[in-house]
Structures are given as C-alpha cells and as structure tokens.
Design a protein around this motif. Structure first.
Motif, PDB file in Angstrom:
ATOM      1  N   MET A  14       9.810   5.947  -7.699  1.00  0.00           N
ATOM      2  CA  MET A  14       9.852   4.624  -8.333  1.00  0.00           C
ATOM      3  C   MET A  14      10.297   3.618  -7.265  1.00  0.00           C
ATOM      4  N   LEU A  15       9.449   2.623  -6.998  1.00  0.00           N
ATOM      5  CA  LEU A  15       9.679   1.728  -5.872  1.00  0.00           C
ATOM      6  C   LEU A  15      10.137   0.329  -6.261  1.00  0.00           C
ATOM      7  N   LEU A  16       9.494  -0.254  -7.257  1.00  0.00           N
ATOM      8  CA  LEU A  16       9.742  -1.661  -7.576  1.00  0.00           C
ATOM      9  C   LEU A  16       9.890  -1.866  -9.072  1.00  0.00           C
ATOM     10  N   GLN A  17      10.666  -2.892  -9.428  1.00  0.00           N
ATOM     11  CA  GLN A  17      10.707  -3.398 -10.787  1.00  0.00           C
ATOM     12  C   GLN A  17      10.473  -4.892 -10.699  1.00  0.00           C
ATOM     13  N   VAL A  74       6.632  -0.110 -10.514  1.00  0.00           N
ATOM     14  CA  VAL A  74       5.642   0.323  -9.531  1.00  0.00           C
ATOM     15  C   VAL A  74       6.100   1.643  -8.915  1.00  0.00           C
ATOM     16  N   PHE A  75       5.183   2.621  -8.883  1.00  0.00           N
ATOM     17  CA  PHE A  75       5.471   3.958  -8.374  1.00  0.00           C
ATOM     18  C   PHE A  75       4.527   4.295  -7.225  1.00  0.00           C
ATOM     19  N   GLU A  76       4.957   5.217  -6.380  1.00  0.00           N
ATOM     20  CA  GLU A  76       4.069   5.817  -5.378  1.00  0.00           C
ATOM     21  C   GLU A  76       4.034   7.315  -5.632  1.00  0.00           C
ATOM     22  N   LEU A  77       2.840   7.899  -5.589  1.00  0.00           N
ATOM     23  CA  LEU A  77       2.708   9.306  -5.963  1.00  0.00           C
ATOM     24  C   LEU A  77       1.417   9.887  -5.391  1.00  0.00           C
ATOM     25  N   PRO A  78       1.369  11.211  -5.285  1.00  0.00           N
ATOM     26  CA  PRO A  78       0.114  11.852  -4.883  1.00  0.00           C
ATOM     27  C   PRO A  78      -0.965  11.631  -5.946  1.00  0.00           C
ATOM     28  N   GLN A  79      -2.192  11.499  -5.513  1.00  0.00           N
ATOM     29  CA  GLN A  79      -3.301  11.303  -6.441  1.00  0.00           C
ATOM     30  C   GLN A  79      -3.358  12.435  -7.472  1.00  0.00           C
ATOM     31  N   SER A  80      -3.001  13.636  -7.054  1.00  0.00           N
ATOM     32  CA  SER A  80      -3.083  14.792  -7.953  1.00  0.00           C
ATOM     33  C   SER A  80      -2.070  14.727  -9.094  1.00  0.00           C
ATOM     34  N   ASP A  81      -1.038  13.887  -8.958  1.00  0.00           N
ATOM     35  CA  ASP A  81      -0.006  13.792  -9.997  1.00  0.00           C
ATOM     36  C   ASP A  81      -0.253  12.653 -10.980  1.00  0.00           C
ATOM     37  N   VAL A  82      -1.307  11.878 -10.772  1.00  0.00           N
ATOM     38  CA  VAL A  82      -1.495  10.649 -11.557  1.00  0.00           C
ATOM     39  C   VAL A  82      -1.573  10.933 -13.052  1.00  0.00           C
ATOM     40  N   ALA A  83      -2.384  11.875 -13.452  1.00  0.00           N
ATOM     41  CA  ALA A  83      -2.592  12.123 -14.886  1.00  0.00           C
ATOM     42  C   ALA A  83      -1.293  12.543 -15.561  1.00  0.00           C
ATOM     43  N   ALA A  84      -0.617  13.533 -14.967  1.00  0.00           N
ATOM     44  CA  ALA A  84       0.626  14.024 -15.584  1.00  0.00           C
ATOM     45  C   ALA A  84       1.718  12.965 -15.556  1.00  0.00           C
ATOM     46  N   ALA A  85       1.821  12.266 -14.424  1.00  0.00           N
ATOM     47  CA  ALA A  85       2.869  11.248 -14.302  1.00  0.00           C
ATOM     48  C   ALA A  85       2.643  10.094 -15.267  1.00  0.00           C
ATOM     49  N   SER A  86       1.398   9.720 -15.465  1.00  0.00           N
ATOM     50  CA  SER A  86       1.099   8.603 -16.369  1.00  0.00           C
ATOM     51  C   SER A  86       1.606   8.883 -17.771  1.00  0.00           C
ATOM     52  N   GLU A  87       1.433  10.112 -18.232  1.00  0.00           N
ATOM     53  CA  GLU A  87       1.892  10.461 -19.581  1.00  0.00           C
ATOM     54  C   GLU A  87       3.421  10.389 -19.680  1.00  0.00           C
ATOM     55  N   VAL A  88       4.096  10.915 -18.653  1.00  0.00           N
ATOM     56  CA  VAL A  88       5.562  10.891 -18.666  1.00  0.00           C
ATOM     57  C   VAL A  88       6.075   9.456 -18.620  1.00  0.00           C
ATOM     58  N   ILE A  89       5.521   8.662 -17.716  1.00  0.00           N
ATOM     59  CA  ILE A  89       5.960   7.273 -17.548  1.00  0.00           C
ATOM     60  C   ILE A  89       5.737   6.486 -18.842  1.00  0.00           C
ATOM     61  N   LYS A  90       4.577   6.665 -19.427  1.00  0.00           N
ATOM     62  CA  LYS A  90       4.263   5.942 -20.665  1.00  0.00           C
ATOM     63  C   LYS A  90       5.225   6.338 -21.782  1.00  0.00           C
ATOM     64  N   VAL A 130       0.840  -1.205   0.000  1.00  0.00           N
ATOM     65  CA  VAL A 130       0.000   0.000   0.000  1.00  0.00           C
ATOM     66  C   VAL A 130       0.876   1.257   0.000  1.00  0.00           C
ATOM     67  N   PRO A 131       0.291   2.402  -0.364  1.00  0.00           N
ATOM     68  CA  PRO A 131       1.035   3.668  -0.304  1.00  0.00           C
ATOM     69  C   PRO A 131       0.883   4.323   1.072  1.00  0.00           C
ATOM     70  N   GLU A 132       1.654   5.379   1.271  1.00  0.00           N
ATOM     71  CA  GLU A 132       1.462   6.207   2.458  1.00  0.00           C
ATOM     72  C   GLU A 132       0.153   6.976   2.325  1.00  0.00           C
ATOM     73  N   ASP A 133      -0.355   7.441   3.435  1.00  0.00           N
ATOM     74  CA  ASP A 133      -1.614   8.184   3.428  1.00  0.00           C
ATOM     75  C   ASP A 133      -1.545   9.352   2.445  1.00  0.00           C
ATOM     76  N   GLY A 134      -2.582   9.501   1.651  1.00  0.00           N
ATOM     77  CA  GLY A 134      -2.656  10.592   0.689  1.00  0.00           C
ATOM     78  C   GLY A 134      -2.079  10.260  -0.672  1.00  0.00           C
ATOM     79  N   ASN A 135      -1.425   9.097  -0.774  1.00  0.00           N
ATOM     80  CA  ASN A 135      -0.821   8.687  -2.040  1.00  0.00           C
ATOM     81  C   ASN A 135      -1.551   7.490  -2.632  1.00  0.00           C
ATOM     82  N   VAL A 136      -1.192   7.160  -3.862  1.00  0.00           N
ATOM     83  CA  VAL A 136      -1.684   5.946  -4.520  1.00  0.00           C
ATOM     84  C   VAL A 136      -0.485   5.228  -5.120  1.00  0.00           C
ATOM     85  N   LEU A 137      -0.684   3.976  -5.476  1.00  0.00           N
ATOM     86  CA  LEU A 137       0.327   3.230  -6.213  1.00  0.00           C
ATOM     87  C   LEU A 137      -0.039   3.221  -7.688  1.00  0.00           C
TER      88      LEU A 137
END
Length: 949
Positions: A893-896, A902-918, A714-721
C-alpha cells in the motif's frame, strides 16, 4: 485428547501490564477503571482460542504475583527497590483481573511471599518429571532458564505478542549460551529493573562472552586473577561477592509447594455462565456477543459499548479544560543527564523497562525521515527525569566539523541501537512521542520497529481539532502545546543551531546544549502525555483515538517508507513541454495587455486588468491593491475577458511545473529511487490525511494535464499499480446520516445517484439536468450559498435559490440534517462524526457574518467528510493484515489520496488482491457503525497511476 499431556503456564503478571498499555483508560458502569481488565480478558480469550485451534494444551493454569516481597528480599533488601509503584488507575483492577481469570474457570495460582516466576518454575519442572511437555506463555528472560528437554519431555516458551516460540536455539541466539548457563550470564550482567547488582560495567555481550569461554560464573570469577591487567579484570575481582549474590537472586526456586495438583489443571471447556456474568457486570458487550450470550441488559450503558460514548456519563462540554490535572514541577534543564557510556545507557533502559512507559525522541541531521541520519536519542521517565544519548556528534566543543577535533565520548550507534531495540519493541512498555511517526521511520532504518506507541500530537488533535479561539486550542506542535498546557517555553532549534550562513547541524552542537534541547523534548512530551491522557476519557476522545487514529500511526509510517516510483524521464519531458506552453502564454498575455509586465505579481496584474484594460468590478483590499484571486479571474473569464482565461491557464501550468514536474524530480530519494511523501494525521481539521514534501493529493484528476502527471507514477518492473476508490462516499454517508429513503434506495439498487436526483428535481434526465444535479448534490453538502451555486452553474442567484428550494422539497431529510447539525454545533461548539471525531467551531456564533457563515458551511460538511476520513483510515489499518492472511504479502500500500488507496503488486496477484481490498474497504465501518447504504468501491489497474484510476 492427545496421547501426551501438555501443560501451558500463563505468566499472568506480564499480561496485565501489556493489557494496561494496549487499552485506553476505560471504566465500567460503576466508574471503576477496567481498561487493563478488558485487555487482559481479550488476550486470555485469544490465547485460549488460538491454542484450541492448534490442538495445543491438555492442561492450563494462570500464574499471578500475590505479594511484592519474597525470600529474595530477605537475602538482599534492595531487591526490586527500583520498581515504581503501579499506576494509580491500575491498582483497583488487580482484583478484577483475578475475577476475570476465575470467570474463565481456569486454575489460578498465586501464593503469598512467592514470586510468579518461582511458581512457574516449580510447576514446569514437576510436569516435566511426569513426562509432560510444558509451554510457558511469557517473554521473560528469567524464565528462559527453564527451556530444555529431559527424557523426551520438553519445556519451551511462547511469546504471544510476537507469536514466537522460544526453545534452546532461540535462547542461544539471544544470549550466546544454552539455557542452563543463562543464570550465570544474568548474574554477571545484573538487572536494573529488579535491582540485581551483577558486576558494574559488565553488559550482556561481555557477560555472554565470558560465560561461553569459561563455562560457568564460578569459572569466570576464578580465572579473573590470571587475566591481563584491564578494567574488566578489576571489576571481576571487586565484584565477585555481588556476582555470587546475584546468582542466588536470579536462580528460579523450583521446589515450591504446589497448591493445585497437575491433574486438576485439565482443560475441559469454559462454562459460559460465570464468564457471561463477569462480562455483563463490567459492560463488555462486544465480548458478550462473541460468547453468544446476547448483548446484556439493554438499559445498562458502558463506554466499552461501541454504540455509546467513552465518557461513562460525563458531559464532554461541561468538563473541557476544567478537569483537575496532575501537578508537575517546573522544567529544570540542569536535571537532564547526557548518557555517554553503555553502563549508563543500560541503566536508563532498565529503568524505562521497569517504568512501563517512556517518552522517546530522536535528533537527526535533516527533517526528511527517509534520508536523515540519526544523531541522538532522548528518553524521559517523568518530569525532569530525562536523558540525551548522543550517537553521532562530531567534536567535543561543538561549532564545527574539523577533522582534527576530538570527538566527544559517546556510545557507538550500532551498539546503542542493539541495546535500545528490546525496549523500543517491547509490548509491555508504552513509547510516547510527539509526531512519533517520524521517530518510527528513523528507527526503522536501524532495524527497530517501535511498538506500542502513543502520540501527544494526535491526542491533542483528537481533543482540540479546530479550537483556535481564546487560547483554547490552535496548533498541535510541541512548542505550542507546551505553552498552552504547561506554560513553558521550549528551547528553539534556531537557538541551538543558529540560522543562515552561521547555522550548524545538530551533530555539531556542544553536548551540554544538545542535552538541554533534546532531553527537554522528551520531558515535555512525557508531561503532555500525562495531561492529555487525563483529559481524554472525560472529553470523549478515547474512542476516535484508540479505534481510528492511534492504530493508523505505524501504517502511515510504513507507507511513507515504501514510497512510489516516478519516471524521471517523463517528468523532465513534461517540464520542458510546460515551459514551452508557459512561454507561449506569457507572450499572448503581454500582447493582449499591450505591454510586458510580471504576470506573477498580483499588484501589476490588477493594475493591467482594472486600470489599463478597464475591466469592471475590481476591488482593492487593505493593502491597496486589486484582488486577482481565482474567483475574480473566473468571473472576468465568464464575462468574456480572454486575458483572464490565459492568466488562469498560465497560473495552472506554472504551479504544476514548479510543484510537480520539477519538484518530483528533486524529490526522488537517491537511496531508494522513489518519492516518499510525508502524511500528516493532524493536517486537516476534519481528520483527513494531508500530504507534503511533496504533496501528492492535489494533482488535478479531471484535466488532461493532471492525467499526464499521474502517468509519471509507475511500478517497478514486473508489477502494476492498483487504485481502489470509494465511489461517491460522501453522498452515501449523507443519505445515511440524513436518513433520506429516496437516496438510500438508489444506492442500494446501484442506480446512478445523479440521474436519480435529476429525475426527482426536473422530472427528466438529460445530459444538462444530470450535470446540474451532480453539482447540486455535492454543493449542498458543503453548505453552499445561493450566490456560490449561481457561480458554479452560471445562473442568476434567484434561479440558484429556486434549485436549492426544490432540492430540499424533494429531499427534506437533507434540510433537516443541516438544521439539526447547525443547532447541535451552536449548542455544543463542535460537530461529531459517526465514530466520535470532534471538530470544534469557535466562531459558529460570531457576530461577524463572514466568520459565522464560513463556520456554518464547514460545520455542515465536517461530520460527513470526517466520517469518510475515519472509514478509509479504518480500511488502511486492516488492509495489510488482511492481505497477509490471504497469502498476498507482495501487495504494498503506497498512497492515500482522499477517498483512494494506491497499491503496487505483481500482475499475478491482481485478481485475488482486488477481492481482498474491495472487501476490507466495503466493511471498514463495521462493527462500530452499520451503514444503511453499501459502500461502493471502484478498482482499476495499469502500468501507471493514471491508467489504474
């Protein structure tokens, strides 16, 4: 054009050594070493581009050392006497570096018998007197004496490696005095690298304190007679003459004749013709393309061209271990020094800084880098030229931790770390380690970010992965490498610390024995580096090491430090549930067998199945007991043996409980509250990362039980995986590498590849035909036999062979790829990925059928799986810089896990981060390899690893 003139003076000599250690030993088409030339060229290019983007200089010049002697040698004959000669392969590159500077059409200043620092000082102050701003591109502490402002004209410094500007506050923070007093501090502390004597026993902190309190060197020396009796007073009184001499030596000469007028340094663009000719001559094709001058002559090959090997025409198979290697004296442990004072530590640091290359090893209290305490550090500068720096040994004589025992003399750990930090972080000094990722993580906890690094373990792997026959290869641990390459047997840890109940920690080992053991590690690592780096360009290992594996070391180290949070309560609940299920299955198995027995004992299980219960097909091995491995139990289960199904389920639950739900609870770090796996860059022959302590790569993904375990991550409070997964990457690579147009078209159009295969093979797509096609697609890539495929599909061997034949008829490119790959491996002894990673198969021509066929199956898959591993590694190296550039520093970046990140990040960064990661993952092969198929990436997010997958 800016209103105010701004002169940039580039300390070219510093650039040269940084470039030499940053780049591999490359050669140009004529066979001349050009690794440092290439690095210097790219660094100078980047500087020009960065300054242009920032609207930086109006004038610029590069300053180089022309002579090894100066007026200082006349004053003090021992000046710079400690400097080792430049590396043999760097010497012929000096004139080419001058050519590179001229190719940029930049003013180049080098005067005989005048040091570059003095020319920089003369030009900087002359420009300042004209009202110009000046920036000195260097990190040299001597040049910091020039920093300051006069009549509105400013002199500052730029460290391009760290992207740091240095002005008066930065000098004061580093040395405790303003720039105008820095020369006094340097005179007191001396400089072993330049062999400036200073006053023995006065280090940087003491020197800064004395100058800050008294105002000048003369004032300090004048005040010495009135000081209280102390060792410092004696040293100041005895060392006055040396300190005054040192003050003259560190003073920058600022009245040198200026061979080029300031106005002639004006920047007016770089004419492309001379630069293009220089790049063409030396085969720097990627830089030619950047210049826009084309790719050069198509017939001219160089090992700097991404499309060509890095051997300058050498045949790797022909050279092998036959390369003439540097001769070295036998290991002499009595030659090592135990460093117990700051004076000796500073001496070693200065020598290491001057040498530009140092082997480093840490001794700790445990194997886990995240929780271990640092006990000592060892350094090596050459064969038998090594030391051990004890930092946390417990007593003088060793053998216990008696609170009344006298602790040995040793440098305070915090003080030692502060002293070692500039060396270990210097871009101009290469740090060599054996599994240096461990040392990076140990030292990171002391605020030291070790860089740049070389790793002898990974160099060995990139040279010899899979070589395990006739003593040619094998493991990549230091002891094995020392035996194999040096003919030396290292001291064993158990020989020093003992075993069992009488074992002691390393901090309890007597210093003489600790020094022998620890310094030997660094000494052997230095020797291995000399031998392996000599082999690499001849055996074609430079490309994979420099482009894929070496840049990954700090990335993986950082991931290990990050760790991942697990829900202890959920794991405890799962352990309890599994225990109940295991107990139920145990009762049912005993009931089916008609008696209790130890299910975990293969001997007892075999006797129950094949003797008591009478199942057919039992085979005894050399040990005399029946085999009860997975294939045997699956066969029995398919034949209707219910007990076999229950044993399989029992084994799975027992393994999951012991390996994960129980072990993960124990693995939670008490300091971080997270689980920190350890990744090995040499654990899988094909180049894949492996994970241990705990192993996070073998959690079942397609079973409900496996998904339950992943829910506990699981992520820390306020974050998602966020999980980003390459979709069917090995099939995509097979389509490219085998040049199968049908499959390439399917991937390009986004078609379901298994449905396409089913349609090609069976003429229709149903649930059953697609399932069979999916099994065949993956099985073929692993060189599966007719019997193996029959077992997976539950059909007869003849029917499985018919399916294989049909598959090859529909996709003939796959069969050609397999035939071609096996022919090449039989001829050369190794397979190769698209990025040049070699995997050796010494038993590919074995007369033993089982050995030969096993090697053949592995050889078919190795180029595909290895290329897949190389691609995700390249993505990992680029990922965090790309996220930072996108303004997403909170994405971690946590796991390979194989093809997944696998990444941990704030929910607010999901959209922008997804594009960069992809984007980073999709482009990871470029520019070295351009694939004929797109790389598909699937991204999911959620409150747990399972939900994100």
């Amino acid at each position: 054009m800016a209103d105010k003139q701004h002169l940039y003076l580039v300390d070219g000599s510093a650039y040269i050594f940084r470039a030499y250690h940053r780049l591999p030993p490359l050669t140009n088409p004529e066979g001349t070493p050009v690794g440092a030339v290439y690095g210097y060229t790219t660094m100078l290019w980047k500087l020009a581009q960065d300054l242009d983007d920032a609207d930086g200089p109006t004038h610029l010049a590069v300053v180089l050392d022309k002579s090894s002697k100066s007026f200082r040698n006349e004053i003090y004959s021992e000046y710079k006497a400690n400097r080792p000669p430049p590396p043999e392969d760097l010497v012929p590159q000096f004139p080419l570096i001058r050519d590179a500077t001229r190719a940029f059409s930049l003013p180049m200043i080098e005067e005989p018998d005048v040091e570059a620092d003095d020319m920089i000082a003369s030009y900087a102050l002359a420009a300042q007197r004209e009202g110009w701003d000046v920036t000195i591109v260097s990190s040299d502490k001597d040049l910091m004496q020039l920093v300051g402002e006069e009549n509105g004209a400013r002199i500052d410094m730029l460290d391009t490696m760290k992207d740091v500007r240095v002005f008066i506050p930065e000098v004061e923070e580093k040395f405790g005095v303003p720039p105008q007093l820095l020369g006094d501090v340097l005179a007191l502390m001396g400089d072993t690298a330049d062999n400036i004597p200073g006053i023995f026993g006065v280090g940087p902190k003491t020197a800064s304190k004395l100058i800050a309190e008294n105002g000048s060197l003369t004032a300090v020396l004048d005040a010495a007679p009135d000081m209280k009796k102390s060792k410092l007073k004696e040293r100041l009184l005895e060392g006055r003459e040396m300190a005054e001499l040192s003050r003259v030596l560190v003073e920058l000469k600022s009245d040198c004749p200026l061979p080029i007028a300031l106005d002639d340094m004006k920047l007016e663009g770089i004419p492309p013709e001379p630069l293009a000719e220089f790049l063409e001559t030396h085969g720097f094709h990627s830089l030619l393309k950047r210049l826009g001058a084309g790719a050069g002559s198509p017939g001219r090959k160089t090992n700097l061209d991404p499309a060509t090997p890095d051997t300058a025409g050498a045949d790797p198979a022909a050279h092998g271990d036959s390369q003439p290697l540097p001769e070295m004296p036998a290991v002499d442990r009595s030659a090592y020094e135990c460093v117990q004072t700051m004076e000796r530590l500073e001496h070693w640091i200065a020598r290491a800084t001057a040498a530009r290359l140092v082997a480093v090893d840490t001794e700790t209290s445990a194997l886990d880098a995240i929780s271990a305490d640092l006990v000592g550090v060892s350094l090596a500068l050459g064969p038998n030229d090594a030391c051990y720096i004890p930092l946390a040994h417990l007593n003088e004589g060793g053998g216990g931790s008696d609170m009344f025992a006298q602790k040995p003399e040793q440098v305070d750990r915090k003080t030692a770390m502060q002293a070692l930090k500039p060396l270990l972080e210097s871009d101009a000094v290469m740090k060599i380690g054996q599994n240096i990722k461990y040392d990076i993580n140990i030292l990171a906890r002391h605020d030291i970010m070790v860089s740049p690094v070389d790793d002898t373990m990974i160099m060995s792997f990139d040279l010899d992965a899979g070589r395990s026959q006739d003593g040619i290869g094998g493991g990549h641990g230091m002891d094995e490498l020392a035996e194999r390459h040096l003919g030396h047997t290292c001291l064993k840890f158990k020989d020093i610390c003992g075993t069992g109940k009488k074992a002691i920690s390393f901090g309890e080992v007597p210093l003489d024995r600790a020094t022998e053991y620890a310094a030997e590690d660094a000494d052997v690592t230095w020797r291995l580096h000399a031998l392996l780096s000599h082999r690499m360009p001849f055996e074609g290992a430079v490309r994979i090491y420099q482009r894929v594996d070496r840049p990954l070391i700090p990335v993986v180290a950082h991931m290990e430090r990050e760790g991942i949070k697990v829900d202890r309560t959920e794991l405890a609940r799962l352990s309890e549930t599994f225990a109940g299920e295991i107990g139920r299955l145990e009762g049912e198995i005993h009931e089916a067998a008609g008696e209790p027995f130890t299910i975990g004992s293969p001997k007892q299980l075999g006797e129950v199945l094949f003797e008591k219960m009478g199942y057919k097909g039992g085979k005894k091995g050399k040990s005399g007991q029946y085999s009860t491995d997975l294939s045997v139990l699956e066969r029995l289960a398919n034949e209707g043996a219910g007990i076999a199904n229950k044993v399989l389920e029992y084994r799975q639950l027992s393994k999951l409980k012991s390996t994960y739900t129980d072990a993960l609870q124990e693995a939670i770090n008490t300091r971080t509250g997270r689980v920190h796996t350890s990744y090995s860059l040499v654990g899988a022959q094909t180049g894949r990362l492996s994970s241990t302590d705990p192993n996070l790569q073998n959690i079942p993904i397609r079973t409900e039980i496996g998904r339950q375990i992943r829910k506990a991550f699981v992520p820390e409070d306020g974050n998602v995986l966020l999980a980003a997964d390459y979709s069917q990457i090995e099939l995509r690579l097979a389509a490219h590498m085998a040049d199968v147009d049908t499959l390439k078209e399917a991937f390009a159009s986004g078609e379901d590849i298994h449905s396409r295969t089913a349609k090609e093979m069976y003429g229709e797509v149903t649930r059953d035909t697609r399932a069979q096609a999916k099994t065949i697609n993956f099985a073929i890539l692993y060189g599966i036999s007719r019997w193996g495929l029959a077992g997976r599909l539950g059909v007869e061997a003849d029917e499985a062979q018919a399916m294989i034949d049909t598959y090859f008829q529909r996709f003939p490119g796959i069969q050609k790829y397999i035939v071609r790959t096996l022919e090449e491996v039989r001829e050369k002894g190794y397979s190769e990925t698209l990025f040049g990673r070699k995997t050796w198969f010494p038993r590919i021509n074995s007369k033993n059928q089982a050995e030969r066929q096993g090697s053949e199956r592995a050889a078919i898959n190795a180029p595909i799986q290895g290329t897949s591993a190389d691609i995700i590694k390249r993505a990992m190296v680029r990922m965090l810089p790309a996220l930072a550039d996108a303004g997403l520093p909170d994405v971690r970046m946590l796991l390979q896990v194989h093809d997944e990140l696998v990444f941990e990040l704030p929910q607010s960064d999901v959209a922008a981060a997804s594009e960069v990661i992809k984007q980073v993952m999709a482009d990871a092969a470029l520019p070295a390899v351009r694939l004929d198929v797109p790389l598909g990436i699937e991204i999911g997010t959620g409150p747990s690893w399972d939900a994100a997958h």
